[in-house]
Write a protein that holds these residues in place. Structure first.
Motif, PDB file in Angstrom:
ATOM      1  N   ASN A   8     -21.922  20.519  -9.653  1.00 27.85           N
ATOM      2  CA  ASN A   8     -22.400  19.284  -9.040  1.00 27.85           C
ATOM      3  C   ASN A   8     -21.426  18.112  -9.161  1.00 27.85           C
ATOM      4  O   ASN A   8     -21.782  17.024  -9.630  1.00 27.85           O
ATOM      5  N   LEU A   9     -20.210  18.333  -8.731  1.00 21.39           N
ATOM      6  CA  LEU A   9     -19.240  17.247  -8.595  1.00 21.39           C
ATOM      7  C   LEU A   9     -19.721  16.311  -7.484  1.00 21.39           C
ATOM      8  O   LEU A   9     -19.919  16.741  -6.346  1.00 21.39           O
ATOM      9  N   GLU A  10     -19.915  15.030  -7.791  1.00 23.47           N
ATOM     10  CA  GLU A  10     -20.419  14.080  -6.807  1.00 23.47           C
ATOM     11  C   GLU A  10     -19.264  13.480  -6.001  1.00 23.47           C
ATOM     12  O   GLU A  10     -18.314  12.955  -6.568  1.00 23.47           O
ATOM     13  N   VAL A  11     -19.394  13.555  -4.683  1.00 24.65           N
ATOM     14  CA  VAL A  11     -18.382  12.995  -3.793  1.00 24.65           C
ATOM     15  C   VAL A  11     -19.096  12.236  -2.684  1.00 24.65           C
ATOM     16  O   VAL A  11     -19.977  12.795  -2.017  1.00 24.65           O
ATOM     17  N   PHE A  12     -18.719  10.979  -2.481  1.00 23.82           N
ATOM     18  CA  PHE A  12     -19.274  10.192  -1.379  1.00 23.82           C
ATOM     19  C   PHE A  12     -18.274  10.226  -0.236  1.00 23.82           C
ATOM     20  O   PHE A  12     -17.142   9.754  -0.370  1.00 23.82           O
ATOM     21  N   TYR A  53      -9.230  22.507 -14.577  1.00 22.33           N
ATOM     22  CA  TYR A  53     -10.408  22.218 -13.757  1.00 22.33           C
ATOM     23  C   TYR A  53     -10.471  20.758 -13.328  1.00 22.33           C
ATOM     24  O   TYR A  53     -11.070  20.418 -12.305  1.00 22.33           O
ATOM     25  N   GLY A  54      -9.825  19.871 -14.099  1.00 20.18           N
ATOM     26  CA  GLY A  54      -9.757  18.472 -13.691  1.00 20.18           C
ATOM     27  C   GLY A  54      -8.967  18.312 -12.404  1.00 20.18           C
ATOM     28  O   GLY A  54      -9.356  17.536 -11.511  1.00 20.18           O
ATOM     29  N   GLU A  55      -7.862  19.063 -12.279  1.00 19.19           N
ATOM     30  CA  GLU A  55      -7.068  19.015 -11.054  1.00 19.19           C
ATOM     31  C   GLU A  55      -7.846  19.604  -9.873  1.00 19.19           C
ATOM     32  O   GLU A  55      -7.748  19.109  -8.749  1.00 19.19           O
ATOM     33  N   ILE A  56      -8.608  20.654 -10.138  1.00 17.26           N
ATOM     34  CA  ILE A  56      -9.439  21.240  -9.084  1.00 17.26           C
ATOM     35  C   ILE A  56     -10.458  20.218  -8.591  1.00 17.26           C
ATOM     36  O   ILE A  56     -10.653  20.035  -7.372  1.00 17.26           O
ATOM     37  N   CYS A  57     -11.108  19.529  -9.516  1.00 17.49           N
ATOM     38  CA  CYS A  57     -12.103  18.519  -9.136  1.00 17.49           C
ATOM     39  C   CYS A  57     -11.468  17.406  -8.317  1.00 17.49           C
ATOM     40  O   CYS A  57     -12.036  16.960  -7.306  1.00 17.49           O
ATOM     41  N   LYS A  58     -10.315  16.924  -8.742  1.00 19.42           N
ATOM     42  CA  LYS A  58      -9.617  15.873  -8.010  1.00 19.42           C
ATOM     43  C   LYS A  58      -9.235  16.335  -6.606  1.00 19.42           C
ATOM     44  O   LYS A  58      -9.337  15.592  -5.628  1.00 19.42           O
ATOM     45  N   TYR A  59      -8.777  17.595  -6.526  1.00 23.08           N
ATOM     46  CA  TYR A  59      -8.391  18.139  -5.217  1.00 23.08           C
ATOM     47  C   TYR A  59      -9.602  18.176  -4.285  1.00 23.08           C
ATOM     48  O   TYR A  59      -9.511  17.773  -3.114  1.00 23.08           O
ATOM     49  N   ILE A  60     -10.722  18.677  -4.778  1.00 27.17           N
ATOM     50  CA  ILE A  60     -11.931  18.763  -3.958  1.00 27.17           C
ATOM     51  C   ILE A  60     -12.369  17.373  -3.517  1.00 27.17           C
ATOM     52  O   ILE A  60     -12.684  17.136  -2.340  1.00 27.17           O
ATOM     53  N   ASN A  62     -10.568  14.559  -3.252  1.00 27.21           N
ATOM     54  CA  ASN A  62      -9.620  13.985  -2.292  1.00 27.21           C
ATOM     55  C   ASN A  62      -9.742  14.640  -0.923  1.00 27.21           C
ATOM     56  O   ASN A  62      -9.684  13.966   0.112  1.00 27.21           O
ATOM     57  N   PHE A  63      -9.922  15.961  -0.907  1.00 23.93           N
ATOM     58  CA  PHE A  63     -10.040  16.682   0.363  1.00 23.93           C
ATOM     59  C   PHE A  63     -11.306  16.256   1.102  1.00 23.93           C
ATOM     60  O   PHE A  63     -11.278  16.012   2.314  1.00 23.93           O
ATOM     61  N   MET A  64     -12.407  16.175   0.383  1.00 21.14           N
ATOM     62  CA  MET A  64     -13.676  15.788   1.007  1.00 21.14           C
ATOM     63  C   MET A  64     -13.614  14.373   1.570  1.00 21.14           C
ATOM     64  O   MET A  64     -14.199  14.075   2.615  1.00 21.14           O
ATOM     65  N   LYS A  65     -12.902  13.473   0.877  1.00 23.15           N
ATOM     66  CA  LYS A  65     -12.816  12.088   1.326  1.00 23.15           C
ATOM     67  C   LYS A  65     -11.799  11.900   2.446  1.00 23.15           C
ATOM     68  O   LYS A  65     -11.970  11.048   3.314  1.00 23.15           O
ATOM     69  N   LYS A  66     -10.751  12.691   2.431  1.00 24.62           N
ATOM     70  CA  LYS A  66      -9.669  12.540   3.410  1.00 24.62           C
ATOM     71  C   LYS A  66     -10.067  13.047   4.789  1.00 24.62           C
ATOM     72  O   LYS A  66      -9.608  12.530   5.806  1.00 24.62           O
ATOM     73  N   THR A  74     -17.629  24.085   7.429  1.00 27.40           N
ATOM     74  CA  THR A  74     -16.186  23.915   7.639  1.00 27.40           C
ATOM     75  C   THR A  74     -15.521  23.364   6.392  1.00 27.40           C
ATOM     76  O   THR A  74     -14.450  23.831   5.983  1.00 27.40           O
ATOM     77  N   ALA A  75     -16.142  22.368   5.777  1.00 29.66           N
ATOM     78  CA  ALA A  75     -15.593  21.805   4.542  1.00 29.66           C
ATOM     79  C   ALA A  75     -15.467  22.872   3.463  1.00 29.66           C
ATOM     80  O   ALA A  75     -14.436  22.987   2.789  1.00 29.66           O
ATOM     81  N   ALA A  76     -16.505  23.695   3.308  1.00 25.50           N
ATOM     82  CA  ALA A  76     -16.490  24.750   2.288  1.00 25.50           C
ATOM     83  C   ALA A  76     -15.397  25.769   2.572  1.00 25.50           C
ATOM     84  O   ALA A  76     -14.665  26.198   1.655  1.00 25.50           O
ATOM     85  N   GLU A  77     -15.258  26.158   3.843  1.00 21.85           N
ATOM     86  CA  GLU A  77     -14.248  27.149   4.219  1.00 21.85           C
ATOM     87  C   GLU A  77     -12.846  26.640   3.922  1.00 21.85           C
ATOM     88  O   GLU A  77     -12.022  27.337   3.324  1.00 21.85           O
ATOM     89  N   LYS A  78     -12.567  25.425   4.337  1.00 22.16           N
ATOM     90  CA  LYS A  78     -11.212  24.888   4.184  1.00 22.16           C
ATOM     91  C   LYS A  78     -10.872  24.610   2.726  1.00 22.16           C
ATOM     92  O   LYS A  78      -9.747  24.844   2.287  1.00 22.16           O
ATOM     93  N   ILE A  79     -11.819  24.110   1.965  1.00 22.64           N
ATOM     94  CA  ILE A  79     -11.565  23.874   0.542  1.00 22.64           C
ATOM     95  C   ILE A  79     -11.274  25.189  -0.174  1.00 22.64           C
ATOM     96  O   ILE A  79     -10.314  25.300  -0.947  1.00 22.64           O
TER      97      ILE A  79
END
Length: 271
Positions: A8-12, A53-60, A62-66, A74-79
């Protein structure tokens, strides 16, 4: 296989079918299970042997926001694909994206998409009997290895063999290779056909002469029977030009259909 879990990583961010979702944004919850071998990391206490795992969280995040997608599929597939391509020791990922504020007009806790993606191991037979046979095989191996979703890990020797079937034609140069791929079987077949076409492969006569022939022999331990694709290859146990080079790289691989090892099938054929 060992696992690292992210819950449950929160991303707005701004994903959704409706324009308001793309403009105003909303909260998403991302969970991931990362599959890898953590043995060496555990014995050495060395983070480089594991996954940060911190880098993985940051990547996810940044990708979701970008990016902005209509579908969380689509988001799940590309990530998932990007994580597999960019983290060398990541073998598989199970990814879930939850959408708690899904605008459907009735009370709901969340809507979620969950997918699983991994590196698969495929074995490909290659052959040529027109023109510069070795160049056709070398070019196909290079082209396949240039695909981002494919990584060749082993290549057999090339062997000269007599043609299979009743068509009079030149001898073949044959080999086999081991391939790591994120592609599913149908996608891999399409990829191989594209490479064949680039070498001007023509399908005029069955078992006839060809500049390049690429066949999927094994794909993990999958058993598949479709109109246009059968795995394991239905004729492999009859073909020494497949079994000989295959035995160089995976002699003890078992056929999931007849449960015989490659070296056993070759022995049976040569009796």
């Amino acid at each position: 296989m060992d696992k690292i879990k992210i819950s449950n990583l929160e991303v707005f961010c701004n994903h959704g079918v409706f324009k308001e979702e793309n403009v105003l944004g909303q909260k998403f919850l991302v969970s991931a299970i990362l599959y890898l071998d953590t043995r060496e990391a555990g014995l050495t206490d060395n983070l480089e042997k594991s996954i940060h795992y911190g880098e993985i969280c940051k990547y996810i995040e940044n990708f979701m926001k970008k990016h902005t997608f209509k579908l969380i599929e689509t988001a799940a597939e590309k990530i998932s694909m990007n994580l597999l391509l960019n983290w060398d020791n990541l073998e598989q990922i199970d990814l879930e994206i939850k959408k708690p504020w899904a605008p459907i007009g009735i009370p709901i806790e969340n809507v979620a998409v969950e997918i699983s993606r991994k590196w698969h191991t495929a074995y490909i037979a290659c052959g040529s009997n027109i023109g510069d046979k070795k160049k056709h095989l070398d070019d196909s191996i290079y082209a396949l290895n240039q695909r981002e979703t494919c990584r060749i890990t082993k290549v057999s020797d090339f062997i000269l063999t007599q043609p299979y079937g009743d068509v009079v034609q030149d001898d073949f140069l044959n080999g086999c290779l081991e391939l790591k791929t994120i592609l599913n079987p149908k996608e891999l077949l399409t990829c191989l056909h594209e490479i064949e076409n680039a070498e001007h492969r023509e399908r005029i006569v069955k078992w006839g002469p060809r500049t390049l022939d690429l066949d999927i022999i094994f794909y993990d331990d999958l058993i598949l029977a479709d109109d246009d694709l059968i795995i394991p290859h239905i004729e492999m146990h009859k073909r020494d030009f497949v079994l000989k080079p295959l035995a160089q790289i995976i002699p003890y691989k078992r056929n999931p259909v007849n449960h015989k090892m490659v070296i056993e099938m070759l022995y049976d054929l040569q009796k």
